[in-house]
Design a protein around this motif. Structure first.
Motif, mmCIF file in Angstrom:
data_model
loop_
_atom_site.group_PDB
_atom_site.id
_atom_site.type_symbol
_atom_site.label_atom_id
_atom_site.label_comp_id
_atom_site.label_asym_id
_atom_site.label_seq_id
_atom_site.Cartn_x
_atom_site.Cartn_y
_atom_site.Cartn_z
ATOM 1 N N LEU A 232 7.376 -5.679 -10.339
ATOM 2 C CA LEU A 232 6.574 -5.276 -9.177
ATOM 3 C C LEU A 232 5.230 -4.693 -9.602
ATOM 4 O O LEU A 232 4.193 -4.988 -8.998
ATOM 5 N N ALA A 233 5.240 -3.866 -10.639
ATOM 6 C CA ALA A 233 3.984 -3.281 -11.125
ATOM 7 C C ALA A 233 3.030 -4.373 -11.624
ATOM 8 O O ALA A 233 1.825 -4.312 -11.373
ATOM 9 N N ALA A 234 3.573 -5.378 -12.309
ATOM 10 C CA ALA A 234 2.748 -6.486 -12.794
ATOM 11 C C ALA A 234 2.137 -7.275 -11.636
ATOM 12 O O ALA A 234 1.068 -7.867 -11.775
ATOM 13 N N LEU A 235 2.815 -7.245 -10.497
ATOM 14 C CA LEU A 235 2.315 -7.931 -9.308
ATOM 15 C C LEU A 235 1.389 -7.056 -8.465
ATOM 16 O O LEU A 235 0.948 -7.465 -7.396
ATOM 17 N N GLY A 236 1.122 -5.849 -8.939
ATOM 18 C CA GLY A 236 0.165 -4.982 -8.271
ATOM 19 C C GLY A 236 0.754 -3.904 -7.375
ATOM 20 O O GLY A 236 0.015 -3.170 -6.735
ATOM 21 N N GLY B 34 19.644 2.313 -14.491
ATOM 22 C CA GLY B 34 18.210 2.322 -14.729
ATOM 23 C C GLY B 34 17.689 1.115 -15.479
ATOM 24 O O GLY B 34 16.481 0.887 -15.507
ATOM 25 N N HIS B 35 18.566 0.322 -16.064
ATOM 26 C CA HIS B 35 18.106 -0.818 -16.858
ATOM 27 C C HIS B 35 17.519 -1.933 -15.995
ATOM 28 O O HIS B 35 16.365 -2.329 -16.190
ATOM 29 N N THR B 36 18.286 -2.458 -15.066
ATOM 30 C CA THR B 36 17.751 -3.533 -14.233
ATOM 31 C C THR B 36 16.716 -2.995 -13.236
ATOM 32 O O THR B 36 15.811 -3.720 -12.834
ATOM 33 N N GLY B 37 16.824 -1.732 -12.899
ATOM 34 C CA GLY B 37 15.802 -1.112 -12.067
ATOM 35 C C GLY B 37 14.451 -1.129 -12.765
ATOM 36 O O GLY B 37 13.422 -1.376 -12.140
ATOM 37 N N GLU B 38 14.458 -0.860 -14.049
ATOM 38 C CA GLU B 38 13.203 -0.877 -14.815
ATOM 39 C C GLU B 38 12.622 -2.279 -14.889
ATOM 40 O O GLU B 38 11.403 -2.456 -14.789
ATOM 41 N N VAL B 39 13.482 -3.282 -15.034
ATOM 42 C CA VAL B 39 12.994 -4.666 -15.037
ATOM 43 C C VAL B 39 12.302 -4.970 -13.708
ATOM 44 O O VAL B 39 11.191 -5.497 -13.681
ATOM 45 N N ALA B 40 12.963 -4.632 -12.613
ATOM 46 C CA ALA B 40 12.392 -4.898 -11.287
ATOM 47 C C ALA B 40 11.102 -4.119 -11.065
ATOM 48 O O ALA B 40 10.124 -4.658 -10.538
ATOM 49 N N ASP C 120 0.802 -1.222 0.000
ATOM 50 C CA ASP C 120 0.000 0.000 0.000
ATOM 51 C C ASP C 120 0.839 1.278 0.000
ATOM 52 O O ASP C 120 0.317 2.353 0.262
ATOM 53 N N GLN C 121 2.123 1.170 -0.294
ATOM 54 C CA GLN C 121 2.994 2.344 -0.361
ATOM 55 C C GLN C 121 3.698 2.382 -1.711
ATOM 56 O O GLN C 121 3.957 1.339 -2.305
ATOM 57 N N PRO C 122 4.015 3.588 -2.187
ATOM 58 C CA PRO C 122 4.789 3.665 -3.427
ATOM 59 C C PRO C 122 6.195 3.113 -3.209
ATOM 60 O O PRO C 122 6.749 3.194 -2.109
ATOM 61 N N ILE C 123 6.747 2.537 -4.260
ATOM 62 C CA ILE C 123 8.081 1.947 -4.214
ATOM 63 C C ILE C 123 8.927 2.580 -5.299
ATOM 64 O O ILE C 123 8.520 2.650 -6.460
ATOM 65 N N LEU C 124 10.108 3.046 -4.919
ATOM 66 C CA LEU C 124 11.079 3.603 -5.858
ATOM 67 C C LEU C 124 12.227 2.613 -5.975
ATOM 68 O O LEU C 124 12.873 2.296 -4.977
#
Length: 85
Positions: free
Chosen positions: A69-73, A59-65, A49-53
């Motif tokens: 996470l976004a796909a998991l909700g 930025g490449h592997t960060g975007e994958v992660a 229930d909190q935003p995650i940065l």
């Protein structure tokens, strides 16, 4: 990230390797390597229930992660250009 209102501060996650995290990281960041982000024991560290940065070096592997996470909700975003920015 720093608007003076701590109630909307994101959980900061470094998705770099543990040895890279040990060399330096954003204050307060937790370390979960990008290729282990979806493991149940790591997801348990992230509040749904909190935003995650998420960040890495470039930025490449960060975007994958962040995408996983976004796909998991999760409300997850990547730090554009990572620590190199």
């Amino acid at each position: 990230m720093s608007d003076g209102d701590t109630s909307n501060d994101p959980v900061v996650v470094s998705v770099r390797a543990a040895d890279a995290y040990a060399l330096g990281h954003i204050a307060g960041a937790i370390n979960i390597p990008w290729n282990q982000i979806a493991k149940p024991e790591n997801l348990a560290k992230l509040p749904p229930d909190q935003p995650i940065l998420v960040y890495c070096y470039t930025g490449h592997t960060g975007e994958v992660a962040a995408t996983v996470l976004a796909a998991l909700g999760y409300d997850a975003v990547n730090l554009k250009f990572g620590m190199c920015a």
